[in-house]
Every structure is written in C-alpha cells, then in structure tokens.
Design an enzyme around this catalytic site. Structure first.
Site, PDB file in Angstrom:
ATOM      1  N   GLU A 149      53.833  23.518   8.949  1.00  0.00           N
ATOM      2  CA  GLU A 149      53.902  22.052   8.928  1.00  0.00           C
ATOM      3  C   GLU A 149      52.941  21.521   9.970  1.00  0.00           C
ATOM      4  O   GLU A 149      52.414  22.285  10.794  1.00  0.00           O
ATOM      5  CB  GLU A 149      55.329  21.576   9.199  1.00  0.00           C
ATOM      6  N   HIS A 178      58.194   9.341   9.444  1.00  0.00           N
ATOM      7  CA  HIS A 178      57.659  10.421   8.606  1.00  0.00           C
ATOM      8  C   HIS A 178      56.612   9.797   7.697  1.00  0.00           C
ATOM      9  O   HIS A 178      56.855   8.741   7.112  1.00  0.00           O
ATOM     10  CB  HIS A 178      58.780  11.060   7.792  1.00  0.00           C
ATOM     11  N   ARG A 200      52.090  14.121  13.139  1.00  0.00           N
ATOM     12  CA  ARG A 200      52.767  13.155  12.279  1.00  0.00           C
ATOM     13  C   ARG A 200      52.491  11.696  12.644  1.00  0.00           C
ATOM     14  O   ARG A 200      52.346  10.842  11.777  1.00  0.00           O
ATOM     15  CB  ARG A 200      54.257  13.421  12.402  1.00  0.00           C
ATOM     16  N   HIS A 213      62.319   8.247  10.584  1.00  0.00           N
ATOM     17  CA  HIS A 213      62.764   9.614  10.284  1.00  0.00           C
ATOM     18  C   HIS A 213      63.571  10.235  11.420  1.00  0.00           C
ATOM     19  O   HIS A 213      64.605  10.834  11.187  1.00  0.00           O
ATOM     20  CB  HIS A 213      61.516  10.445  10.015  1.00  0.00           C
ATOM     21  N   ARG A 236      58.028  14.384  18.199  1.00  0.00           N
ATOM     22  CA  ARG A 236      58.647  15.678  17.872  1.00  0.00           C
ATOM     23  C   ARG A 236      57.761  16.502  16.951  1.00  0.00           C
ATOM     24  O   ARG A 236      57.244  15.997  15.944  1.00  0.00           O
ATOM     25  CB  ARG A 236      59.979  15.428  17.177  1.00  0.00           C
TER      26      ARG A 236
HETATM   27  C1  SIN Z   1      59.838  17.668   6.471  1.00  0.00           C
HETATM   28  O1  SIN Z   1      60.312  18.481   5.707  1.00  0.00           O
HETATM   29  O2  SIN Z   1      58.747  17.138   6.334  1.00  0.00           O
HETATM   30  C2  SIN Z   1      60.664  17.250   7.654  1.00  0.00           C
HETATM   31  C3  SIN Z   1      60.656  18.296   8.658  1.00  0.00           C
HETATM   32  C4  SIN Z   1      61.014  17.689   9.972  1.00  0.00           C
HETATM   33  O3  SIN Z   1      61.003  16.475  10.111  1.00  0.00           O
HETATM   34  O4  SIN Z   1      61.264  18.441  10.910  1.00  0.00           O
END
Ligand code: SIN
Length: 544
Positions: free
Chosen positions: A116, A247, A293, A354, A389
C-alpha cells in the site's frame, strides 16, 4: 448507588480489534465487561479492507517499516513508540492466527503480502480484501466463548464516572487532577431506555474514530467520536485532533457513498485518472498513485475543484479479470451491485474521512492522565501515526496496545485492591422528558457534517476555521440544552459527542499555524519545524 452485580474489575467500551483483544488478554485473571453500542460486530475493524502491516517478508526489516512510518508521520511521530509497535508486529500476527484469524497464504504456506502507499516493501498481511471482517469474526467468537467476559450489546456509554464528578462540591478536586480517578461508566441500555451505572476501577476506551463528523466517510454509523468526547469531558488530554486522514478513494455513488475502494488496488497497479483519462498523479509526486495518502487525497481534491468534476476514476481495466475477481471479491461484488464492472470500467471515486490520527493522549501502555482510564486503538493518540498514518498500521497498533494495556490494567487492579472505591451514584434523569421535535436533532447532524466537510476538510484556512468554530459553539450550546432537557437517546448522546469532537478538530487546527501531514492550511502552506514539530494538546479548562 450501584448493586454488587454491576461491579466489574475492568470495563472495556468498544468491540473492534483493540477492545476484544484487550478483553481476551485479561479475561483469565479478571471479570471483564465489554460494552458496545450496537452489536459486537458493528465496528470500524469489521470494515477494514487492506490489512495488517508487519515485518514478516524475507526482504523486509524492522528499520524499513520504522522509516516508512516516520516518513508518513511527517516529523511528529514518537520514535520509541514506532519502534516498539513495529517490533511487536510479527508476534501480534502470530496471536491473531492463534485466535483463529485466517490470513491469505502463498502455496508454500508463507503469509501472502500486499503493498500500500508509503510502504517500501510488501508487508501488508491480509484476508483477500476483507481482512477486518476475518479478524472481527474470529475475535467475536473467542469473546462469546469466554465465561469471564460479560458482553453488553446495545449499551451506549454516556459518560465516565469519575471521583471528581461523583464527589462534586465535596472538595475532591478538578476533573483530571491528581486526586481524580475513574470509577466506572454510565451506559444507556437502548433496548429498555434505562441508564445503568457500571462500576470498575479500570475502564478502557476502545471506541474507534469519528468519521461521521464528515459527509463522505469510509466509517460505519457508529464512528461518532464517543470515547474522545467522554475522555475530554472527564479531563483527559486530547492530542493531534487536526490530523484527520482522508482516504483518497471512496466509491462515488448517490446511495453507496461510504464504501471504501482499498488502497491495495493501487498497490497492485491501479491508476487514478481524470474524467478525460489523464493519469494525473504523475504531476503531483514521483511515486504517482502510491504517493502518501495525504498527497493523493489533496491531488484529487485539487483536480475536482479546478475541473469542476464530481469524481475521478480508479482504472483497473489493464489487470487480468481473474486476478481482480480473486484478490478483490468484496470490492468487485459491491461495485457490480451498483452497476460498475471494474474489470471493464474505471471506478468513480472521491476522497472521504477515514481515520482519526489524534485522540486521547496515552503512554506506551495505553494509560492517560486520568487514573484508571486506558485508551487503545483509534480513540487513542499513541504517537505512532504522527501527522499522517501509514496504511494498515492501525490494526497493528490496536492489537499491540491491547496487550500492553491489559498488562497495565493488571497492575492497576493490584494497586486498587485494598483502598475501598467511592460508591458510584445512580443516574439521575431529573425532570427530563421525551424529545418532541426530531427535526431539530436531524438538522444539527446535517449541519455539523456539512460544515466540517466544507470548512475543516482536506484544505483549511483561518477564515473557514473561525466560521466553523462559531457555528459549532452555537450548535454545542443547543445540544447541551437538549441533553439536560430531554430523556437520553442514542441519537442525542452521539450528537453531543460528535459536536464536541468537531470542536476539538477545529480548535486543534486553529492552534497549528503551519501545514504538516494531514493538516493543510492555505494561510500557512509551509511546514515550520522550528515552532511546530510537536503534538497539539487540548484539555477541558474547567468543570462546565
Ligand atoms: C485500505 O484498504 O485502503 C485502507 C487501509 C488502511 O487505511 O489502513
């Protein structure tokens, strides 16, 4: 006064990964009550898609995970906390597996890892795209099986009972002062509409976040900031509330607007495009779609505002259809249910609230400044996330702090065994009557969420924050009047809490006169390390 049957060793409020792990860790040695305002499974954890980050891959190292977390946190993480959490990761995964969580594995039996934004390695363990659900189901089962854990579903915590409050006027001290301590919690049983006073020398908040302060959010309806608001009223220190994570990709749809489109899709090659097909992230960051993010969310916000479009699009159509179906079955099914086939069409997405990076300020064991009160998971501010985060660090944080806080609770229980606790007064409803005008309450909800979205969202300014504060103060005054005038309801409790949390977000944002991580102000667009490389802390000034 409460009856003996309403006394516990420990009360935990909230039933996500942090709350249930904490209860399970303690239950062999203590009588534990778990309070949850709906059912055990109604949590933010249950909705988590991406996963649980931990250094378990052959090419990974603790130092790399620490570094990635510090970079995302933009200078205000507590480094000792980051190291402790990262190094506890592999053991936390082991305990989850031991408790029955089925994570995806490679054919050789090793854990399957995805990537991610902001992670320099593949280190996100997962259960396809429904990791939180796998965790929630397994922990819920373990808790239901345990004889020492009493579960109170449909019990909405109203307020913490503290010594200062119970002894108001008897000179015991101000909320949060040295002599003050927690004694239990008032909780509204929403099936009988009665308020119970539950007593315990240790109370643990695991109530999650406050995404419902905004119109677009990935959070469930229960995320109304109850724990932060209760702790603030009781005199706890609340830190870093200006850092609210948006998010980048929530499904844009007239009725399904709180469904998350996981960052793992971009981790596997998804590309963000404008309505006319431009892959715009290359203009904003060298890591393009896998930039941190905050940068992706701000880039989307900017594209939407300059182009006047309603959404951007996440394009997965270049990836094999079979791969999408097997790796992202939940997202694929939900998109299909609203007529979007991600195998052939880009998914319309917008950013949404989020994750609350701020919260009740705690030490390495989840203890805050109010004696007997612990806070773990999203409701807490441990110093792990700093100003932003890193994806998938939150389930990890919840699991690690649950174990440490359970140890802290054992110590507190030993300390409090001898001196008798003050009696806990029963709830006094006074002259409260049934509310007659629901329209007023509904309007307040809408007003808070729309002003927070418009004035206190991804981009802020002094003017917007001042206006938001003025309006919220007015709304808070009205909600407080209703709180004393009307019989309690879940709606009224949540509204009061949401209003408090919204004000805390605004006030923390006003304090920080710079831009850093998730807080971006057009009046202070630069980061000011000389003056602002620290947490912002708010504390209730005096008894209201
Ligand atoms: C996601 O699946 O994009 C969220 C993961 C997260 O916010 O830690």
């Amino acid at each position: 006064m409460t009856t003996a049957s309403e006394r516990y060793d420990v009360i935990v409020i909230g039933s996500g990964i942090a709350g249930l792990t904490f209860a399970l860790e303690l239950a062999d040695s203590a009588r534990v009550a778990v309070l949850t305002k709906r059912t055990l499974a109604d949590t933010n954890t249950a909705l988590a898609q991406g996963g649980f980050s931990a250094v378990v891959g052959d090419d990974d190292q603790f130092d790399l995970h620490v570094q990635d977390t510090l970079v995302a946190g933009a200078g205000v993480c507590r480094e000792d906390v980051v190291r402790m959490v990262v190094e506890s990761g592999p053991e936390a995964v082991r305990r989850l597996v031991e408790r029955g969580v089925k994570l995806d594995r490679n054919p050789d039996g090793s854990l399957q890892l995805t990537r991610e934004g902001g992670h320099s390695r593949r280190r996100v363990t997962h259960a396809r795209d429904a990791t939180g659900c796998a965790i929630q189901d397994a922990l819920t089962l373990r808790v239901q099986e345990h004889a020492q854990i009493e579960v109170f579903e449909h019990h909405h915590a109203v307020d913490l009972i503290t010594r200062a409050r119970s002894a108001k006027g008897r000179g015991i001290g101000l909320p949060g002062s040295r002599e003050d301590r927690v004694l239990g919690v008032y909780a509204l049983d929403t099936t009988t509409q009665t308020v119970r006073a539950l007593a315990a020398p240790v109370v643990c908040l695991a109530t999650g976040g406050a995404g419902r302060a905004y119109v677009y959010t990935s959070n469930p309806k229960v995320a109304t900031g109850d724990g932060v608001a209760m702790a603030y009223r009781a005199g706890a220190r609340i830190a870093n509330m200006e850092f609210f994570q948006f998010h980048p990709t929530l499904l844009f749809h007239p009725t399904e607007n709180s469904f998350l489109i996981s960052e793992a899709l971009r981790g596997e090659g998804g590309i963000l495009r404008t309505a006319d097909g431009e892959a715009f992230m290359a203009r904003y960051h060298p890591l393009k779609d896998l930039a941190p993010r905050d940068i992706v969310a701000r880039a989307i916000d900017r594209e939407l505002k300059t182009r006047g479009d309603e959404s951007v699009f996440l394009d997965m159509t270049h990836l094999p259809a079979a791969f999408l179906e097997s790796h992202f079955p939940t997202i694929h099914a939900r998109c299909m249910s609203v007529g979007i086939d991600m195998r052939t069409h880009p998914i319309p997405v917008v950013p949404g609230a989020h994750y609350m990076c701020g919260g009740v300020q705690v030490d390495m064991d989840g203890r805050c400044n109010l004696h007997g009160l612990l806070a773990i998971g999203e409701v807490s501010c441990t110093g792990l996330h700093g100003a932003n985060r890193l994806a998938s660090n939150s389930l990890l944080e919840g699991a690690v702090y649950a174990v440490r806080a359970a140890q802290a609770a054992r110590t507190l229980l030993k300390e409090t065994a001898s001196p008798p606790l003050l009696d806990v007064p029963s709830w006094d409803a006074g002259d409260a009557r049934s509310p007659d005008e629901h329209v007023v309450m509904n309007h307040c909800w809408d007003e808070i969420r729309s002003l927070m979205s418009n004035y206190v969202g991804i981009v802020r300014s002094n003017l917007r924050l001042r206006r938001a504060e003025r309006r919220l103060e007015l709304l808070y005054g009205e909600v407080r009047e209703d709180y004393w005038r009307f019989l309690l309801s879940a709606d009224l409790i949540e509204l009061r809490n949401l209003c408090t949390v919204a004000l805390l977000i605004v006030r923390s944002s006003m304090i920080r006169q710079e831009s850093r991580g998730l807080h971006y102000s057009i009046d202070y667009p630069e980061t000011d390390d000389l003056n602002w490389r620290h947490e912002t802390v708010l504390r209730r000034p005096a008894y209201e």
